[in-house]
Design an enzyme around this catalytic site. Structure first.
Site, PDB file in Angstrom:
ATOM      1  CE  LYS A  79       0.710   1.225   4.397  1.00 55.89           C
ATOM      2  NZ  LYS A  79       1.224   2.476   4.909  1.00 55.89           N
ATOM      3  CB  THR A 132      -1.422   4.934   3.760  1.00 53.47           C
ATOM      4  OG1 THR A 132      -1.480   4.031   4.860  1.00 53.47           O
ATOM      5  CG2 THR A 132       0.015   5.354   3.575  1.00 53.47           C
TER       6      THR A 132
END
Ligand SMILES: NC(=O)C1=CN([C@@H]2O[C@H](COP(=O)(O)OP(=O)(O)OC[C@H]3O[C@@H](n4cnc5c(N)ncnc54)[C@H](OP(=O)(O)O)[C@@H]3O)[C@@H](O)[C@H]2O)C=CC1
Ligand SMILES: O=C(CO)COP(=O)(O)O
Length: 333
Positions: free
Chosen positions: A193, A250
């Protein structure tokens, strides 16, 4: 019952997680290599260098720079070191960690050159059996957790009883841990990610909006799910907290070092300049090339990681990075 827990690495997340562990009723010893950080934590209950937002850490946290003293009698040893340095740092702990201790990785990265996940690096370096290794990953921006904002995470261990022990040890009123046996899935989610966050940050920095961000996040999720599945992960893991959950956190927050690093690239900074202004490690930077290599190894296309690698290594601008994501051919989503 409180346990004796050691955290190796007093960076932003190591320190914030140390506070979670202390809040959960454990006795926590932080190990750091810099004497100033050790002294600041031990004498002032502060980590002014890595986590300045916390004015006073709990009394149940202390620190040492002595490796043997740090891990002596530990029930759980948590590793929170920048991923590319995990091997070199951990080799010094080989033979020191008690035989019964569970070793937990908080790290989110793939080792450059070997293309190994952190479960592989930690187990190999410490000669640790699978049932004594756990990974923790989820949407856990350190500053929010240090401020005790409600959050959740996932603990993975092949031995579900040990995953449960670790989950119990880090459960507080504001921090909830779930368990899984899908170690590979959890590792792949956390590491991959970051590459997507770099790309989303870059697009934001270049001035693009929601459509572009959603496109990158969705294609990033498809890419990391395909690569994870090929590596042996359970695809379901990618749709939980550690996958989609962490992507949302994020890719949507300037608190993320990866997002911010990408955003600085998008604004026109070079990799060197973005590194200089980065407030902590942006794991996606070294991990990007490792993801491309892993894709080649597993025969899984990784267009996002590949284009992000060109942005990092060749300095291509964001528009070119995004244009390179798709071929001219019309394909089924
Ligand atoms: N911050 C966050 O929100 C989250 C971070 N993570 C992951 O946790 C890991 C650590 O992140 P974080 O604490 O935030 O990072 P920081 O950049 O704040 O800290 C990195 C830590 O690694 C240590 N380190 C680097 N090189 C070495 C070495 N050769 N030997 C020993 N220690 C070394 C640093 O020590 P020194 O100070 O001496 O350089 C520091 O303690 C990363 O993999 C990150 O992806 C996961 C979830 C959330
Ligand atoms: O992993 C994180 C949040 O879950 C932290 O992201 P960064 O490492 O980009 O700061």
């Amino acid at each position: 019952m409180g346990r004796k827990i050691t955290v190796l690495g007093a960076g932003a997340w190591g320190t914030a997680f140390g506070q979670v562990l202390a809040d959960a009723g454990n006795d926590v010893t932080m190990w750091a290599r810099e004497p100033e950080i050790v002294e600041d934590i031990r004498d002032n209950r502060r980590n002014g260098v890595r986590l300045p937002s916390v004015k006073k850490l709990p009394d149940a946290i202390t620190a040492t720079g002595n490796r043997a003293e740090a891990v002596k009698d530990a029930d759980i040893v948590v590793v929170a070191i920048a991923a590319q340095f995990a091997r070199v740092a951990l080799v010094e702990f080989r033979g020191l960690i008690p035989e019964h201790a569970i070793v937990v990785s908080l790290m989110k990265g793939i080792e450059r050159n070997t293309n190994k996940r952190m479960d592989e690096v930690v187990r190999e370096t410490l000669d640790l059996p699978a049932d004594r290794f756990a990974a923790i990953s989820g949407p856990n921006l350190s500053k929010e957790i240090a401020d005790r904002h409600p959050a959740a995470t996932v603990v993975a261990c092949e031995n579900i009883d040990n995953a449960t022990i670790v989950a119990e040890a880090c459960t507080t009123k504001y921090f909830k841990a779930f368990v899984t046996t899908d170690v590979i899935g959890l590792e792949m989610c956390g590491s991959l990610k970051n590459v997507t966050a770099l790309a989303v940050g870059m697009a934001r920095g270049a001035g693009y909006g929601e459509n572009t961000a959603a496109m990158i996040e969705t294609r990033g999720l498809a890419e990391l799910t395909a690569l994870g599945a090929a590596a042996g992960a359970d695809p379901k893991t990618f749709f939980g907290l550690a996958g989609v959950g962490d992507l949302i956190a994020t890719c949507g927050s300037p608190l993320s070092r990866n997002y911010t690093f990408g955003s600085n690239l998008g604004k026109g900074l070079s990799v060197e300049e973005a590194t200089k202004v980065s407030n902590g490690v942006a794991e996606g930077v070294p991990t990007t090339d490792a993801v491309v290599a892993l894709g080649n190894q597993l025969d899984v296309p990784t267009p996002l990681a590949y284009q992000m690698s060109r942005a990092l290594n060749e300095g291509i601008p964001c528009a070119e990075m995004l244009a390179g994501l798709f071929g001219r051919e019309i394909t089924v989503e």
